[in-house]
Scaffold this motif. Structure first.
Motif, PDB file in Angstrom:
ATOM      1  N   THR A  15       0.830  -1.206   0.000  1.00  0.00           N
ATOM      2  CA  THR A  15       0.000   0.000   0.000  1.00  0.00           C
ATOM      3  C   THR A  15       0.861   1.251   0.000  1.00  0.00           C
ATOM      4  N   TRP A  16       0.283   2.323  -0.491  1.00  0.00           N
ATOM      5  CA  TRP A  16       0.898   3.645  -0.510  1.00  0.00           C
ATOM      6  C   TRP A  16       2.201   3.649  -1.307  1.00  0.00           C
ATOM      7  N   SER A  17       2.272   2.834  -2.343  1.00  0.00           N
ATOM      8  CA  SER A  17       3.465   2.748  -3.183  1.00  0.00           C
ATOM      9  C   SER A  17       3.044   2.926  -4.641  1.00  0.00           C
ATOM     10  N   PRO A  18       3.069   4.168  -5.145  1.00  0.00           N
ATOM     11  CA  PRO A  18       2.551   4.434  -6.491  1.00  0.00           C
ATOM     12  C   PRO A  18       3.333   3.732  -7.598  1.00  0.00           C
ATOM     13  N   ALA A  42       0.268  18.945   0.740  1.00  0.00           N
ATOM     14  CA  ALA A  42      -0.265  19.741  -0.368  1.00  0.00           C
ATOM     15  C   ALA A  42       0.718  19.652  -1.527  1.00  0.00           C
ATOM     16  N   HIS A  43       0.216  19.878  -2.721  1.00  0.00           N
ATOM     17  CA  HIS A  43       1.035  19.958  -3.929  1.00  0.00           C
ATOM     18  C   HIS A  43       0.948  21.410  -4.394  1.00  0.00           C
ATOM     19  N   VAL A 101       5.663  14.713  -6.156  1.00  0.00           N
ATOM     20  CA  VAL A 101       6.076  13.724  -5.158  1.00  0.00           C
ATOM     21  C   VAL A 101       4.820  13.297  -4.398  1.00  0.00           C
ATOM     22  N   ASN A 102       4.700  12.002  -4.097  1.00  0.00           N
ATOM     23  CA  ASN A 102       3.455  11.517  -3.500  1.00  0.00           C
ATOM     24  C   ASN A 102       3.101  12.200  -2.181  1.00  0.00           C
ATOM     25  N   THR A 103       4.097  12.648  -1.427  1.00  0.00           N
ATOM     26  CA  THR A 103       3.828  13.327  -0.161  1.00  0.00           C
ATOM     27  C   THR A 103       3.897  14.848  -0.291  1.00  0.00           C
ATOM     28  N   GLY A 104       3.910  15.335  -1.519  1.00  0.00           N
ATOM     29  CA  GLY A 104       3.847  16.771  -1.770  1.00  0.00           C
ATOM     30  C   GLY A 104       4.920  17.547  -1.038  1.00  0.00           C
ATOM     31  N   ASP A 110       8.262   9.280   6.137  1.00  0.00           N
ATOM     32  CA  ASP A 110       8.566   7.876   5.832  1.00  0.00           C
ATOM     33  C   ASP A 110       7.612   7.328   4.778  1.00  0.00           C
ATOM     34  N   ARG A 111       6.584   8.073   4.438  1.00  0.00           N
ATOM     35  CA  ARG A 111       5.652   7.679   3.379  1.00  0.00           C
ATOM     36  C   ARG A 111       6.096   8.153   1.994  1.00  0.00           C
ATOM     37  N   THR A 112       7.144   8.985   1.925  1.00  0.00           N
ATOM     38  CA  THR A 112       7.630   9.466   0.631  1.00  0.00           C
ATOM     39  C   THR A 112       8.220   8.286  -0.131  1.00  0.00           C
TER      40      THR A 112
END
Length: 121
Positions: A15-18, A42-43, A101-104, A110-112
């Motif tokens: 999960t959470w891995s684009p 945010a982006h 970037v997925n975590t903006g 650690d989710r980046t």
């Protein structure tokens, strides 16, 4: 050669891995499995489109009511708006600028994740 989306989605469980499935001009089409809460982020330079392929997503938005998304729903998070997806055994497709970037703006999380390129060439 074309990607088989059902086969691709069955091929990963993290999960959470684009996963990058396509590129169109300067935008990337990514898929991810999500479950639970992501981080607030945010982006600042680009909108982000979400399309729900399976499950349910609650898009929590700063200073706005949350948006409930189900199978087939599409939602665009405007650039600069802090948000946090909360998935319930969900699979999503995202369309976003290639530099996203997925975590903006939260790049030290650690989710980046680096996007895994699964395109068939």
């Amino acid at each position: 050669m074309a990607n088989s989306m059902p086969k691709l989605l069955d091929s990963f469980t993290e999960t959470w891995s684009p996963q990058l499935v396509a590129a169109v001009n300067d935008h990337h089409v990514k898929v991810a499995k999500i479950d639970g809460e992501f981080i607030w982020h945010a982006h600042p330079n680009s909108d982000e489109l979400f399309y729900i392929l399976a499950g349910k997503v609650t898009m929590e938005l700063e200073d706005r009511d949350p948006v409930i998304l189900n199978l087939g729903d599409v939602f665009v998070v405007p650039k600069g708006l802090r948000h946090r997806p909360v998935g319930e055994n969900a699979t999503i497709m995202m369309i976003e600028h290639e530099s996203t970037v997925n975590t903006g703006d939260q790049t030290d999380s650690d989710r980046t994740k680096q996007v895994k390129d699964v395109r068939v060439v």
